[in-house]
Design a protein around this motif. Structure first.
Motif, PDB file in Angstrom:
ATOM      1  N   CYS A 256      -7.103  12.651  -1.475  1.00 26.19           N
ATOM      2  CA  CYS A 256      -5.955  12.560  -1.142  1.00 26.19           C
ATOM      3  C   CYS A 256      -6.276  13.007   0.409  1.00 26.19           C
ATOM      4  O   CYS A 256      -6.019  12.173   1.346  1.00 26.19           O
ATOM      5  CB  CYS A 256      -4.577  12.826  -1.763  1.00 26.19           C
ATOM      6  SG  CYS A 256      -5.018  13.111  -3.847  1.00 26.19           S
TER       7      CYS A 256
ATOM      8  N   ARG B  71       0.504  -0.916   0.199  1.00 28.15           N
ATOM      9  CA  ARG B  71      -0.324  -0.040   0.172  1.00 28.15           C
ATOM     10  C   ARG B  71       1.075   1.378  -0.023  1.00 28.15           C
ATOM     11  O   ARG B  71       0.468   1.800  -1.198  1.00 28.15           O
ATOM     12  CB  ARG B  71      -0.809   0.194   1.109  1.00 28.15           C
ATOM     13  CG  ARG B  71      -0.522   0.178   2.639  1.00 28.15           C
ATOM     14  CD  ARG B  71      -1.594  -0.092   3.625  1.00 28.15           C
ATOM     15  NE  ARG B  71      -1.108  -0.886   4.868  1.00 28.15           N
ATOM     16  CZ  ARG B  71      -1.100  -1.074   6.199  1.00 28.15           C
ATOM     17  NH1 ARG B  71      -1.546  -2.204   5.474  1.00 28.15           N
ATOM     18  NH2 ARG B  71      -0.928  -0.713   7.309  1.00 28.15           N
ATOM     19  N   GLN B  72       1.818   1.600   0.683  1.00 27.54           N
ATOM     20  CA  GLN B  72       2.486   2.321   1.343  1.00 27.54           C
ATOM     21  C   GLN B  72       3.138   2.185  -1.208  1.00 27.54           C
ATOM     22  O   GLN B  72       3.873   3.481  -1.248  1.00 27.54           O
ATOM     23  CB  GLN B  72       3.961   2.556   1.595  1.00 27.54           C
ATOM     24  CG  GLN B  72       3.309   2.501   3.652  1.00 27.54           C
ATOM     25  CD  GLN B  72       4.839   2.115   4.530  1.00 27.54           C
ATOM     26  OE1 GLN B  72       5.851   1.342   4.157  1.00 27.54           O
ATOM     27  NE2 GLN B  72       3.916   2.598   5.499  1.00 27.54           N
TER      28      GLN B  72
ATOM     29  N   THR C 278       4.272   1.579   9.842  1.00 29.83           N
ATOM     30  CA  THR C 278       3.377   2.100   8.996  1.00 29.83           C
ATOM     31  C   THR C 278       1.998   3.436   9.349  1.00 29.83           C
ATOM     32  O   THR C 278       2.083   3.305  11.479  1.00 29.83           O
ATOM     33  CB  THR C 278       1.578   0.840   8.874  1.00 29.83           C
ATOM     34  OG1 THR C 278       0.703   2.132   8.188  1.00 29.83           O
ATOM     35  CG2 THR C 278       1.644   0.193  10.244  1.00 29.83           C
ATOM     36  N   ARG C 279       1.189   4.042   8.243  1.00 27.51           N
ATOM     37  CA  ARG C 279       1.105   5.220   9.506  1.00 27.51           C
ATOM     38  C   ARG C 279      -0.583   5.345   9.034  1.00 27.51           C
ATOM     39  O   ARG C 279      -1.160   5.607   9.328  1.00 27.51           O
ATOM     40  CB  ARG C 279       1.178   6.134   9.166  1.00 27.51           C
ATOM     41  CG  ARG C 279       2.568   6.985   9.143  1.00 27.51           C
ATOM     42  CD  ARG C 279       2.637   7.877   8.345  1.00 27.51           C
ATOM     43  NE  ARG C 279       2.398   9.748   8.319  1.00 27.51           N
ATOM     44  CZ  ARG C 279       2.271   9.812   7.526  1.00 27.51           C
ATOM     45  NH1 ARG C 279       3.386  10.277   6.722  1.00 27.51           N
ATOM     46  NH2 ARG C 279       1.678  11.848   7.865  1.00 27.51           N
TER      47      ARG C 279
ATOM     48  N   MET D  56       0.578   4.159  -3.152  1.00 22.71           N
ATOM     49  CA  MET D  56       0.815   5.791  -3.011  1.00 22.71           C
ATOM     50  C   MET D  56       2.118   6.490  -3.070  1.00 22.71           C
ATOM     51  O   MET D  56       1.633   7.680  -4.066  1.00 22.71           O
ATOM     52  CB  MET D  56       0.632   5.586  -1.001  1.00 22.71           C
ATOM     53  CG  MET D  56      -1.079   5.424  -0.261  1.00 22.71           C
ATOM     54  SD  MET D  56      -2.031   6.279  -0.950  1.00 22.71           S
ATOM     55  CE  MET D  56      -3.243   5.452  -1.063  1.00 22.71           C
TER      56      MET D  56
ATOM     57  N   CYS E 171      -9.174  11.668   2.149  1.00 22.87           N
ATOM     58  CA  CYS E 171      -8.799  10.268   3.437  1.00 22.87           C
ATOM     59  C   CYS E 171      -7.612  10.756   4.103  1.00 22.87           C
ATOM     60  O   CYS E 171      -7.883  10.252   5.379  1.00 22.87           O
ATOM     61  CB  CYS E 171      -8.749   9.107   1.880  1.00 22.87           C
ATOM     62  SG  CYS E 171      -7.623   7.834   2.557  1.00 22.87           S
ATOM     63  N   HIS E 172      -6.294  10.745   3.867  1.00 18.78           N
ATOM     64  CA  HIS E 172      -5.137  11.234   4.888  1.00 18.78           C
ATOM     65  C   HIS E 172      -5.753  11.681   5.939  1.00 18.78           C
ATOM     66  O   HIS E 172      -5.670  11.519   7.304  1.00 18.78           O
ATOM     67  CB  HIS E 172      -4.033  11.992   4.152  1.00 18.78           C
ATOM     68  CG  HIS E 172      -3.674  11.667   2.849  1.00 18.78           C
ATOM     69  ND1 HIS E 172      -2.792  12.078   1.891  1.00 18.78           N
ATOM     70  CD2 HIS E 172      -4.292   9.561   2.680  1.00 18.78           C
ATOM     71  CE1 HIS E 172      -2.153  11.037   1.133  1.00 18.78           C
ATOM     72  NE2 HIS E 172      -2.566   9.846   1.524  1.00 18.78           N
TER      73      HIS E 172
HETATM   74  C1  HEC Z   1      -9.279   6.079   0.897  1.00 19.83           C
HETATM   75  C2  HEC Z   1      -8.147   7.003   1.413  1.00 19.83           C
HETATM   76  C3  HEC Z   1      -7.194   7.434   0.634  1.00 19.83           C
HETATM   77  C4  HEC Z   1      -6.990   7.695  -0.588  1.00 19.83           C
HETATM   78  C5  HEC Z   1      -7.956   8.209  -0.900  1.00 19.83           C
HETATM   79  C6  HEC Z   1      -5.629   8.247  -0.147  1.00 19.83           C
HETATM   80  N1  HEC Z   1      -4.782   7.823   0.296  1.00 19.83           N
HETATM   81 FE1  HEC Z   1      -2.890   8.226   0.173  1.00 19.83          FE
HETATM   82  N2  HEC Z   1      -2.546   7.309   1.991  1.00 19.83           N
HETATM   83  C7  HEC Z   1      -3.530   6.657   2.999  1.00 19.83           C
HETATM   84  C8  HEC Z   1      -3.130   5.643   4.275  1.00 19.83           C
HETATM   85  C9  HEC Z   1      -4.263   5.330   5.119  1.00 19.83           C
HETATM   86  C10 HEC Z   1      -2.223   6.174   4.265  1.00 19.83           C
HETATM   87  C11 HEC Z   1      -0.757   5.578   5.100  1.00 19.83           C
HETATM   88  C12 HEC Z   1      -0.400   3.897   4.365  1.00 19.83           C
HETATM   89  C13 HEC Z   1       0.778   3.827   5.210  1.00 19.83           C
HETATM   90  O1  HEC Z   1       1.312   3.865   6.157  1.00 19.83           O
HETATM   91  O2  HEC Z   1       0.336   1.853   6.094  1.00 19.83           O
HETATM   92  C14 HEC Z   1      -1.299   6.404   3.124  1.00 19.83           C
HETATM   93  C15 HEC Z   1       0.207   6.945   2.681  1.00 19.83           C
HETATM   94  C16 HEC Z   1       0.212   7.540   1.604  1.00 19.83           C
HETATM   95  C17 HEC Z   1       1.846   8.799   0.913  1.00 19.83           C
HETATM   96  C18 HEC Z   1       2.595   8.052   1.593  1.00 19.83           C
HETATM   97  C19 HEC Z   1       3.621   6.289   1.243  1.00 19.83           C
HETATM   98  C20 HEC Z   1       4.489   6.316   1.931  1.00 19.83           C
HETATM   99  O3  HEC Z   1       6.092   6.188   1.272  1.00 19.83           O
HETATM  100  O4  HEC Z   1       4.473   5.047   2.917  1.00 19.83           O
HETATM  101  C21 HEC Z   1       1.486   8.891   0.385  1.00 19.83           C
HETATM  102  C22 HEC Z   1       3.013   9.633  -0.377  1.00 19.83           C
HETATM  103  C23 HEC Z   1      -0.019   9.462  -0.020  1.00 19.83           C
HETATM  104  N3  HEC Z   1      -1.171   8.006   0.446  1.00 19.83           N
HETATM  105  C24 HEC Z   1       0.122  10.358  -1.214  1.00 19.83           C
HETATM  106  C25 HEC Z   1      -1.897   9.928  -1.710  1.00 19.83           C
HETATM  107  C26 HEC Z   1      -2.091  10.857  -2.627  1.00 19.83           C
HETATM  108  C27 HEC Z   1      -1.439  12.220  -4.231  1.00 19.83           C
HETATM  109  C28 HEC Z   1      -3.126  10.741  -3.204  1.00 19.83           C
HETATM  110  C29 HEC Z   1      -3.940  11.455  -4.137  1.00 19.83           C
HETATM  111  C30 HEC Z   1      -4.032  11.249  -5.542  1.00 19.83           C
HETATM  112  C31 HEC Z   1      -4.110   9.201  -1.805  1.00 19.83           C
HETATM  113  N4  HEC Z   1      -2.780   9.424  -1.525  1.00 19.83           N
HETATM  114  C32 HEC Z   1      -4.827   8.914  -1.454  1.00 19.83           C
HETATM  115  C33 HEC Z   1      -4.926   6.400   1.952  1.00 19.83           C
HETATM  116  C34 HEC Z   1      -5.193   7.411   0.996  1.00 19.83           C
END
Ligand code: HEC
Length: 149
Positions: free
Chosen positions: A137, A31-32, A88-89, A35, A140-141
């Protein structure tokens, strides 16, 4: 035309970073990584929204398609309730009963699918598609990503 090698280089490193991850990535790594790839594509796309900036339909389409794969991979990485083993966050509330996290992820994927299907040909058709994707983004964050420690 000068920008193309830069975009191509970014695309190439993105593809490498998603395939050179080892055989079976853990759900957290998956998942990371998903993302991270999503954020890299957003940077490429964001540059194309600038007033007076150059829009390239091929690279916009490629970036949306890479995001499409990366978001599905991230979604799979969230499918299992894994919160330990690696940093994990992701907040535990993602997996709590009644959590709206999955619905948010489904909407995010649908918005990316719409951008891919939209096949923007110029900045005017691209910007609204980009804006809809980028709205996912932060909201959700705010709910589901813990602050940096
Ligand atoms: C449905 C929820 C959700 C959406 C929509 C979402 N994110 Fe995330 N994102 C998360 C979560 C929860 C984490 C933490 C994951 C973890 O640390 O396990 C995360 C982590 C990240 C990270 C850190 C990754 C790492 O290296 O640890 C980045 C960068 C990021 N998101 C960018 C984005 C961007 C840009 C978008 C939109 C285009 C987006 N996310 C959309 C839930 C979401």
């Amino acid at each position: 035309m000068k920008r193309i090698p830069i975009f191509a280089a970014i695309l190439a490193t993105t593809l490498l970073s998603t395939t050179a991850m080892g055989d079976v990535p853990s759900p957290i790594a998956r998942r990371q990584a998903g993302m991270k790839t999503i954020a890299e594509q957003m940077k490429i796309l964001g540059a194309m929204t600038r007033i007076g900036g150059s829009f390239d339909d091929f690279f916009a389409q490629s970036a949306f398609e890479i995001m499409q794969d990366a978001a599905r991979s991230a979604q799979a990485g969230f499918a299992e309730n894994v919160q330990t083993g690696e940093a994990t966050r992701a907040k535990p509330s993602i997996w709590a009963e009644g959590s709206d996290f999955n619905a948010r992820m489904v909407r995010f994927l649908a918005d990316i699918d719409a951008a891919v299907a939209g096949e923007p040909t110029d900045q005017a058709s691209f910007i609204p598609l980009f804006a809809v994707v980028s709205e996912n983004c932060k909201s959700c964050h705010e709910h589901y990503r813990a602050p940096k420690t």
